[in-house]
Design a protein around this motif. Structure first.
Motif, PDB file in Angstrom:
ATOM      1  N   MET A  65       1.300  -1.137   0.040  1.00  0.00           N
ATOM      2  CA  MET A  65       0.123  -0.056  -0.252  1.00  0.00           C
ATOM      3  C   MET A  65       0.841   1.182   0.141  1.00  0.00           C
ATOM      4  O   MET A  65       2.241   1.533   0.760  1.00  0.00           O
ATOM      5  CB  MET A  65      -0.755   0.076   1.604  1.00  0.00           C
ATOM      6  N   GLY A  66       0.733   1.912  -1.248  1.00  0.00           N
ATOM      7  CA  GLY A  66       1.320   3.051  -0.592  1.00  0.00           C
ATOM      8  C   GLY A  66       0.664   4.500  -0.843  1.00  0.00           C
ATOM      9  O   GLY A  66      -0.314   4.655  -0.651  1.00  0.00           O
ATOM     10  N   PHE A  67       0.703   6.026  -0.948  1.00  0.00           N
ATOM     11  CA  PHE A  67      -0.004   6.832  -0.372  1.00  0.00           C
ATOM     12  C   PHE A  67       0.959   8.537  -1.501  1.00  0.00           C
ATOM     13  O   PHE A  67       1.489   8.267  -1.702  1.00  0.00           O
ATOM     14  CB  PHE A  67       0.011   7.585   0.692  1.00  0.00           C
ATOM     15  N   LYS A  68       0.052   8.786  -2.095  1.00  0.00           N
ATOM     16  CA  LYS A  68       0.443   9.766  -2.606  1.00  0.00           C
ATOM     17  C   LYS A  68      -0.560  11.470  -2.602  1.00  0.00           C
ATOM     18  O   LYS A  68      -1.699  11.086  -1.929  1.00  0.00           O
ATOM     19  CB  LYS A  68      -0.065  10.332  -4.182  1.00  0.00           C
ATOM     20  N   VAL A  69       0.544  12.765  -1.899  1.00  0.00           N
ATOM     21  CA  VAL A  69      -0.316  13.327  -1.262  1.00  0.00           C
ATOM     22  C   VAL A  69       0.068  14.637  -1.893  1.00  0.00           C
ATOM     23  O   VAL A  69       1.376  14.802  -2.784  1.00  0.00           O
ATOM     24  CB  VAL A  69       0.303  13.883  -0.431  1.00  0.00           C
ATOM     25  N   LYS A  70      -0.705  15.217  -2.349  1.00  0.00           N
ATOM     26  CA  LYS A  70      -0.581  17.241  -3.116  1.00  0.00           C
ATOM     27  C   LYS A  70      -1.122  17.791  -2.674  1.00  0.00           C
ATOM     28  O   LYS A  70      -2.524  17.756  -2.040  1.00  0.00           O
ATOM     29  CB  LYS A  70      -1.539  16.501  -4.386  1.00  0.00           C
TER      30      LYS A  70
ATOM     31  N   GLU B 178       2.304  27.530  -2.886  1.00  0.00           N
ATOM     32  CA  GLU B 178       2.553  27.172  -4.396  1.00  0.00           C
ATOM     33  C   GLU B 178       2.987  25.435  -4.502  1.00  0.00           C
ATOM     34  O   GLU B 178       1.857  24.808  -3.618  1.00  0.00           O
ATOM     35  CB  GLU B 178       4.359  26.449  -4.278  1.00  0.00           C
ATOM     36  N   THR B 179       2.697  24.763  -5.090  1.00  0.00           N
ATOM     37  CA  THR B 179       2.042  22.974  -5.286  1.00  0.00           C
ATOM     38  C   THR B 179       3.328  22.078  -4.950  1.00  0.00           C
ATOM     39  O   THR B 179       4.546  22.168  -5.398  1.00  0.00           O
ATOM     40  CB  THR B 179       1.818  22.423  -6.469  1.00  0.00           C
ATOM     41  N   ILE B 180       3.286  21.584  -3.991  1.00  0.00           N
ATOM     42  CA  ILE B 180       3.959  20.234  -3.177  1.00  0.00           C
ATOM     43  C   ILE B 180       3.041  18.910  -3.796  1.00  0.00           C
ATOM     44  O   ILE B 180       2.090  18.422  -3.205  1.00  0.00           O
ATOM     45  CB  ILE B 180       4.101  20.734  -1.970  1.00  0.00           C
ATOM     46  N   GLN B 181       3.790  18.309  -4.383  1.00  0.00           N
ATOM     47  CA  GLN B 181       3.604  16.886  -4.680  1.00  0.00           C
ATOM     48  C   GLN B 181       4.821  15.567  -4.380  1.00  0.00           C
ATOM     49  O   GLN B 181       5.496  15.745  -4.133  1.00  0.00           O
ATOM     50  CB  GLN B 181       3.424  16.165  -6.008  1.00  0.00           C
ATOM     51  N   LEU B 182       3.848  15.017  -2.972  1.00  0.00           N
ATOM     52  CA  LEU B 182       4.982  14.352  -2.320  1.00  0.00           C
ATOM     53  C   LEU B 182       4.316  12.410  -3.125  1.00  0.00           C
ATOM     54  O   LEU B 182       2.973  11.994  -3.149  1.00  0.00           O
ATOM     55  CB  LEU B 182       4.134  13.861  -0.742  1.00  0.00           C
ATOM     56  N   GLY B 183       5.383  11.777  -3.366  1.00  0.00           N
ATOM     57  CA  GLY B 183       5.263  10.090  -4.609  1.00  0.00           C
ATOM     58  C   GLY B 183       5.041   9.345  -3.120  1.00  0.00           C
ATOM     59  O   GLY B 183       5.598   9.753  -1.731  1.00  0.00           O
ATOM     60  N   LEU B 184       5.006   8.453  -3.722  1.00  0.00           N
ATOM     61  CA  LEU B 184       5.009   6.953  -3.304  1.00  0.00           C
ATOM     62  C   LEU B 184       6.277   6.157  -2.820  1.00  0.00           C
ATOM     63  O   LEU B 184       6.321   6.392  -1.605  1.00  0.00           O
ATOM     64  CB  LEU B 184       4.713   5.781  -3.911  1.00  0.00           C
ATOM     65  N   GLU B 185       7.619   7.551  -3.475  1.00  0.00           N
ATOM     66  CA  GLU B 185       8.635   6.869  -2.442  1.00  0.00           C
ATOM     67  C   GLU B 185       8.843   7.866  -1.776  1.00  0.00           C
ATOM     68  O   GLU B 185      10.348   7.651  -0.494  1.00  0.00           O
ATOM     69  CB  GLU B 185       9.973   6.772  -3.842  1.00  0.00           C
ATOM     70  N   THR B 186       8.073   9.018  -1.493  1.00  0.00           N
ATOM     71  CA  THR B 186       8.167   9.950   0.269  1.00  0.00           C
ATOM     72  C   THR B 186       7.705   9.954   1.292  1.00  0.00           C
ATOM     73  O   THR B 186       8.010   9.541   2.271  1.00  0.00           O
ATOM     74  CB  THR B 186       8.197  10.977  -0.663  1.00  0.00           C
ATOM     75  N   VAL B 187       5.990   9.728   1.019  1.00  0.00           N
ATOM     76  CA  VAL B 187       5.489   9.319   1.768  1.00  0.00           C
ATOM     77  C   VAL B 187       5.656   7.757   2.444  1.00  0.00           C
ATOM     78  O   VAL B 187       4.981   6.878   1.842  1.00  0.00           O
ATOM     79  CB  VAL B 187       3.740   9.728   1.045  1.00  0.00           C
ATOM     80  N   GLU B 188       5.443   7.028   3.669  1.00  0.00           N
ATOM     81  CA  GLU B 188       5.708   6.310   4.046  1.00  0.00           C
ATOM     82  C   GLU B 188       3.816   6.428   4.722  1.00  0.00           C
ATOM     83  O   GLU B 188       4.355   4.416   5.417  1.00  0.00           O
ATOM     84  CB  GLU B 188       6.399   6.224   5.673  1.00  0.00           C
ATOM     85  N   ALA B 189       3.447   7.120   5.776  1.00  0.00           N
ATOM     86  CA  ALA B 189       2.500   6.098   6.828  1.00  0.00           C
ATOM     87  C   ALA B 189       1.800   7.934   6.447  1.00  0.00           C
ATOM     88  O   ALA B 189       1.995   9.225   6.556  1.00  0.00           O
ATOM     89  CB  ALA B 189       3.048   5.792   7.802  1.00  0.00           C
TER      90      ALA B 189
END
Length: 140
Positions: free
Chosen positions: A1-6, A11-22
């Motif tokens: 299971m993974g997470f994406k956060v926008k 400004e726009t901040i995009q945190l992808g699967l490789e960054t967000v742990e929980a």
């Protein structure tokens, strides 16, 4: 299971699967009530990795402390946050907080590996204009 956060704020901040742990979701009702209340709040704790600059290019987490330091008097302290919970390559949950603000932001560095961690605690603004959208569900 993974997470994406926008995060869409100043400004726009995009945190992808490789960054967000929980991601931890928390609903909050008043402590002085014995019944369900209409004064419901929601907060989200996002934890993840901070990686070292690669060839002079920093990851998107470098923008998080900048947003966290925006004073409450500035309208850009509020942002729209879209969180996607991904399992098996499909979005199984999507949470959208349209007027979220930072409660706390922490960074931790412990060794020389170039990888740190962050904790971002955000809360949805409680007023008549703020909304939270929650979509999705597991299909078993």
């Amino acid at each position: 299971m993974g997470f994406k956060v926008k995060i869409e704020a100043k400004e726009t901040i995009q945190l992808g699967l490789e960054t967000v742990e929980a991601v931890t979701f928390d609903t909050d009702t008043p402590n002085d009530s014995n019944a369900r209340s209409t004064d419901l709040g929601m907060s989200v704790l996002i934890t993840g990795k901070i990686r070292a600059n690669v060839m002079g290019v920093a990851d998107e987490t470098v923008k998080l402390p900048t947003w966290a330091l925006v004073p409450a008097e500035d309208a850009t302290c509020y942002g729209k946050i879209t969180i996607e919970v991904i399992s098996g390559g499909k979005v199984v949950r999507q949470i959208i907080m349209d007027t979220a603000y930072v409660i706390s932001y922490k960074e931790f560095f412990g060794d020389e590996s170039g990888v740190g961690t962050f904790e971002l605690l955000v809360r949805q603004k409680k007023d008549m204009n703020g909304t939270v959208q929650y979509q999705g569900g597991f299909a078993y």
